[in-house]
Design an enzyme around this catalytic site. Sequence first.
Site, mmCIF file in Angstrom:
data_model
loop_
_atom_site.group_PDB
_atom_site.id
_atom_site.type_symbol
_atom_site.label_atom_id
_atom_site.label_comp_id
_atom_site.label_asym_id
_atom_site.label_seq_id
_atom_site.Cartn_x
_atom_site.Cartn_y
_atom_site.Cartn_z
ATOM 1 N N SER A 178 99.829 -26.368 140.801
ATOM 2 C CA SER A 178 100.102 -27.421 139.804
ATOM 3 C C SER A 178 101.244 -28.329 140.265
ATOM 4 O O SER A 178 101.229 -29.534 140.003
ATOM 5 C CB SER A 178 100.396 -26.808 138.430
ATOM 6 O OG SER A 178 101.625 -26.141 138.441
ATOM 7 N N ILE A 259 108.071 -15.081 152.411
ATOM 8 C CA ILE A 259 109.403 -15.573 152.799
ATOM 9 C C ILE A 259 109.365 -16.227 154.176
ATOM 10 O O ILE A 259 108.893 -15.641 155.143
ATOM 11 C CB ILE A 259 110.424 -14.415 152.767
ATOM 12 C CG1 ILE A 259 110.541 -13.930 151.315
ATOM 13 C CG2 ILE A 259 111.785 -14.863 153.292
ATOM 14 C CD1 ILE A 259 111.347 -12.684 151.146
ATOM 15 N N HIS A 276 112.105 -23.015 141.391
ATOM 16 C CA HIS A 276 112.126 -21.651 140.852
ATOM 17 C C HIS A 276 112.133 -21.717 139.329
ATOM 18 O O HIS A 276 112.888 -22.504 138.749
ATOM 19 C CB HIS A 276 113.374 -20.916 141.364
ATOM 20 C CG HIS A 276 113.432 -19.499 140.905
ATOM 21 N ND1 HIS A 276 112.683 -18.504 141.490
ATOM 22 C CD2 HIS A 276 114.113 -18.917 139.893
ATOM 23 C CE1 HIS A 276 112.918 -17.365 140.861
ATOM 24 N NE2 HIS A 276 113.783 -17.587 139.886
HETATM 25 C C1 GRF Z 1 106.158 -22.323 139.907
HETATM 26 O O1 GRF Z 1 106.450 -21.854 138.647
HETATM 27 C C2 GRF Z 1 107.364 -22.291 140.768
HETATM 28 O O2 GRF Z 1 108.558 -22.370 140.041
HETATM 29 C C3 GRF Z 1 107.286 -20.915 141.396
HETATM 30 O O3 GRF Z 1 105.902 -20.735 141.622
HETATM 31 C C4 GRF Z 1 105.168 -21.466 140.654
HETATM 32 C C5 GRF Z 1 104.136 -22.276 141.376
HETATM 33 O O4 GRF Z 1 103.180 -22.816 140.519
HETATM 34 N N1 GRF Z 1 108.082 -20.845 142.586
HETATM 35 P P1 GRF Z 1 102.052 -23.796 141.044
HETATM 36 O O5 GRF Z 1 101.295 -23.061 142.144
HETATM 37 O O6 GRF Z 1 102.729 -25.029 141.571
HETATM 38 O O7 GRF Z 1 101.198 -24.065 139.852
#
Ligand code: GRF
Length: 365
Positions: A178, A259, A276
């Site tokens: 997303s 990582i 995050h």
């Molecule tokens: C997000 O909530 C981001 O904060 C975390 O992983 C999720 C990724 O979501 N690191 P998407 O794949 O971009 O929908």
Amino acid sequence: MSADHTAQTIHEVERLRAELDAQGKKLVFTNGCFDLLHAGHVRYLHDARALGDALVVGLNSDCSVQALKGPDRPLNGQDDRAEVLRALRAVDAVVIFEGERATSLIEAIRPHVYAKGGDYTVDSLNREERAALENARTEIRILPLVPGRSTTSTINKMLGDKTSHRLRIAILGSGAGSNLRAIIAAVQSGALNAEIAITISDHADSNFIMTARDAGVPAQVVDPGSNPRKLGDAAQKEIFEHLERARVDVVVLAGFMRILKEPVISAYSGRIVNVHPSLLPNHKGANAPQLAIEAGELETGCTVHLVTSEIDAGRTLAQARVPVLPGDTAETLHQRIKTEEHKLLPKVLNEWRELGLPVRGAGAP
Ligand code: GRF
């Protein structure tokens, strides 16, 4: 044998191997694209030849160079590349191969020695190629590279100032994608002045990679290796190579679940951002929305921060706050957080230079 300037067939090379074997001599094999020959290549091939009695070069076909290096490559067609290589004193034979890996060629030739450039280690060799070499009882030799000489650096020098000043970003993700969709939309609307130079995923069937392909942005899948949680050495290196080829200014981790380590983490120091789903330093690591609920927080949010070798600990660039509502589940809360991420991440990227953050070249370490 073929005319002096053309590539050999695989059968000719198999015959050469049998002849050498009969004489107790060694066939050395190496492979590559050799698109723009430079002194580093010439010295490398000379050193490889010195490991045995004849040197055979597996040359990636035009299609395979394109798959490996992107749509602008190769600069020179396979017949020209073969002709130039064959003119070198160190090279005894050139054989063109399809596909990104030289595995089937290794299986057919069963070279006595396999030479590879010093940007690899035995551990970072492609798994398939390594298995074929071990099967053929081939001795693997890693040769030092000549510092500062590479096709990519030559191309980058040639492009120099002619490249636009739009931020060239790479986006890495493993899941729903997303944030990738939000970045694509921001670029398309002009709200984010950047170019998506490449997207990379460690999951071949993720929504992330489908999203990239649907949008027509360059998309690469990297095999993470055998450990389901870690990114193997070969994958770390492959990602680095994709980033270098795409001349990336900034690496964006948008739900990348493994990582990143060396060589990317040092080479792109100060130029890797992560989003995050918490107000860091609170709730580092996985399941941050769930942790916020369990901690009884009334408010959480998201953080865009620089990535260092310590998880979720690099400098915070921006945060957005989100209320935790009664009855929230981890999913409903995460969704509300993501809505903020989708605005915050493109905003930080658009302000990258104003924030005094480095880009590729002069400003970068
Ligand atoms: C997000 O909530 C981001 O904060 C975390 O992983 C999720 C990724 O979501 N690191 P998407 O794949 O971009 O929908």
